[in-house]
Design a protein around this motif. Structure first.
Motif, PDB file in Angstrom:
ATOM      1  N   ASP A 161       5.492   9.987 -10.847  1.00 42.12           N
ATOM      2  CA  ASP A 161       5.908   9.217  -9.689  1.00 42.12           C
ATOM      3  C   ASP A 161       7.146   9.889  -8.870  1.00 42.12           C
ATOM      4  O   ASP A 161       7.104   9.721  -7.737  1.00 42.12           O
ATOM      5  CB  ASP A 161       6.711   7.987 -10.343  1.00 42.12           C
ATOM      6  N   VAL A 162       7.798  11.055  -9.358  1.00 43.08           N
ATOM      7  CA  VAL A 162       8.898  11.556  -8.736  1.00 43.08           C
ATOM      8  C   VAL A 162       8.126  12.358  -7.476  1.00 43.08           C
ATOM      9  O   VAL A 162       8.708  12.357  -6.406  1.00 43.08           O
ATOM     10  CB  VAL A 162       9.524  12.451  -9.694  1.00 43.08           C
ATOM     11  N   GLU A 163       6.837  12.836  -7.618  1.00 43.69           N
ATOM     12  CA  GLU A 163       6.272  13.448  -6.793  1.00 43.69           C
ATOM     13  C   GLU A 163       5.860  12.531  -5.453  1.00 43.69           C
ATOM     14  O   GLU A 163       5.501  13.068  -4.392  1.00 43.69           O
ATOM     15  CB  GLU A 163       4.943  14.078  -7.199  1.00 43.69           C
ATOM     16  N   LEU A 164       6.027  11.309  -5.808  1.00 44.41           N
ATOM     17  CA  LEU A 164       5.795  10.285  -4.572  1.00 44.41           C
ATOM     18  C   LEU A 164       7.020  10.153  -3.835  1.00 44.41           C
ATOM     19  O   LEU A 164       6.866   9.535  -2.554  1.00 44.41           O
ATOM     20  CB  LEU A 164       5.145   9.245  -5.170  1.00 44.41           C
ATOM     21  N   GLU A 166       0.845  -1.208  -0.139  1.00 44.19           N
ATOM     22  CA  GLU A 166       0.030   0.219   0.119  1.00 44.19           C
ATOM     23  C   GLU A 166       0.797   1.302   0.039  1.00 44.19           C
ATOM     24  O   GLU A 166       0.493   2.342   0.151  1.00 44.19           O
ATOM     25  CB  GLU A 166      -0.762  -0.082   1.179  1.00 44.19           C
ATOM     26  N   GLU A 167       2.158   1.162  -0.002  1.00 46.29           N
ATOM     27  CA  GLU A 167       3.035   2.244   0.014  1.00 46.29           C
ATOM     28  C   GLU A 167       2.695   3.413  -1.002  1.00 46.29           C
ATOM     29  O   GLU A 167       2.694   4.428  -0.724  1.00 46.29           O
ATOM     30  CB  GLU A 167       4.557   1.882  -0.089  1.00 46.29           C
ATOM     31  N   HIS A 168       2.405   3.067  -2.313  1.00 54.82           N
ATOM     32  CA  HIS A 168       2.309   3.964  -3.226  1.00 54.82           C
ATOM     33  C   HIS A 168       1.100   4.794  -3.066  1.00 54.82           C
ATOM     34  O   HIS A 168       0.915   6.023  -3.168  1.00 54.82           O
ATOM     35  CB  HIS A 168       2.649   3.452  -4.848  1.00 54.82           C
ATOM     36  N   MET A 169      -0.143   4.024  -2.577  1.00 56.40           N
ATOM     37  CA  MET A 169      -1.251   4.454  -2.592  1.00 56.40           C
ATOM     38  C   MET A 169      -1.218   5.511  -1.088  1.00 56.40           C
ATOM     39  O   MET A 169      -1.751   6.792  -1.285  1.00 56.40           O
ATOM     40  CB  MET A 169      -2.302   3.591  -2.116  1.00 56.40           C
ATOM     41  N   TRP A 170      -0.435   5.169  -0.330  1.00 56.50           N
ATOM     42  CA  TRP A 170      -0.341   5.994   0.823  1.00 56.50           C
ATOM     43  C   TRP A 170       0.306   7.428   0.655  1.00 56.50           C
ATOM     44  O   TRP A 170       0.110   8.439   0.757  1.00 56.50           O
ATOM     45  CB  TRP A 170       0.514   5.165   1.949  1.00 56.50           C
ATOM     46  N   ALA A 171       1.654   7.097  -0.359  1.00 54.59           N
ATOM     47  CA  ALA A 171       2.450   8.409  -0.678  1.00 54.59           C
ATOM     48  C   ALA A 171       1.527   9.251  -1.635  1.00 54.59           C
ATOM     49  O   ALA A 171       1.623  10.430  -1.485  1.00 54.59           O
ATOM     50  CB  ALA A 171       3.637   7.965  -1.475  1.00 54.59           C
ATOM     51  N   GLY A 172       0.628   8.710  -2.267  1.00 54.53           N
ATOM     52  CA  GLY A 172      -0.138   9.706  -3.310  1.00 54.53           C
ATOM     53  C   GLY A 172      -1.275  10.334  -2.333  1.00 54.53           C
ATOM     54  O   GLY A 172      -1.405  11.518  -2.614  1.00 54.53           O
TER      55      GLY A 172
END
Length: 270
Positions: free
Chosen positions: A160-163, A140-146
């Motif tokens: 992606d760099v914004e994450l 879930e890391e990318h979802m959380w970072a978003g």
């Protein structure tokens, strides 16, 4: 007023513990620009370089261990200003007065204020109906970072760099990242880390379309419960004054432990 929100009997000791916890979290954050640049321990605090012209390069808790000399600030400036950027040093009411004098002599100015909050972990109420709060699970890391980016930038990430900032928080060894969901849909994020009995709550973020539903307070309560499970006797957070985050922490029973100034020296011509 209950036992969780009573004034701390040793405010100077509390400040030292909180500043150490904040420094440890920053120190453990895996940033590429930090490679080969260890932190500097000086006068009871820590100076941490996080990369070229990075906003998070800072010296925390300096002066809590005693007198700060000109050579101490020279060492801090050599580390934090090595790329020609601004140097930030935090100044609190329990720092030795020598730090303030030395920063004034060098022309430092106030960049902004923070309020540092604290309470003892303890029993917390359940979240509002339809709201669940839980630690992040692998995948879930990318979802959380978003969600984290959306909350702070005011818009969804477009590349992606914004994450990267949010992903770094999920990869920090001392951090446990939390997710708030409404009817099963992810809507808010928060971070907690534990250092020597101090639970540091940070990274609170609820994108504006989902605000006003009590999600930040629910995230605070969930992390307080986590802190109690970890055996922490202090929970802390920092906000800027008169913000929605300040009101959420006060609603959750936090009291102001102390204010602090983020002092900055900008490079010539900046």
């Amino acid at each position: 007023m209950d036992a969780e929100t009573l004034p701390h009997p040793e405010p100077r000791r509390l400040a030292w513990r909180i500043e150490q916890a904040q420094a440890e979290q920053v120190d453990q954050t895996p940033l590429p620009g930090r490679v080969g640049r260890p932190s500097l321990h000086v006068a009871g605090g820590r100076a941490i370089y996080t990369g070229p012209r990075a906003l998070y390069s800072v010296a925390l808790g300096v002066g809590l261990g005693g007198v700060v000399g000109a050579e101490d600030v020279d060492r801090i400036e050599a580390l934090l200003g090595q790329d020609g950027g601004a140097v930030r040093i935090e100044l609190g009411p329990f720092c030795d007065a020598s730090l303030g004098r030395e920063l004034a002599r060098r022309g430092y100015a106030v960049e902004y204020f923070q309020l540092v909050w604290w309470r003892r972990p303890g029993a917390v109420p359940p979240p509002p109906p339809g709201v669940t709060v839980r630690p992040l699970v692998p995948g879930e890391e990318h979802m959380w970072a978003g969600l984290f980016f959306h909350a702070y930038a005011g818009r969804p990430a477009s590349a992606d760099v914004e994450l990267a900032g949010g992903l770094n928080l999920t990869r920090t060894p001392c951090n446990t990242c939390f997710l708030a969901c409404v009817d099963g849909e992810p809507r808010g994020v928060g971070v907690v880390s534990a250092t020597a009995g101090v639970a540091l709550l940070s990274g609170d973020g609820v994108p504006w379309p989902y605000q006003g539903r009590g999600l930040q307070v629910a995230l605070i309560h969930a992390r307080l419960a986590w802190a109690a499970e970890q055996g922490c006797d202090v929970a802390t957070a920092a906000t800027e004054p008169s913000t929605a985050s300040q009101r959420s922490y006060e609603k959750a029973g936090f009291r102001c432990a102390y204010p602090k100034l983020i002092m900055v020296r900008t490079p010539p011509g900046a």
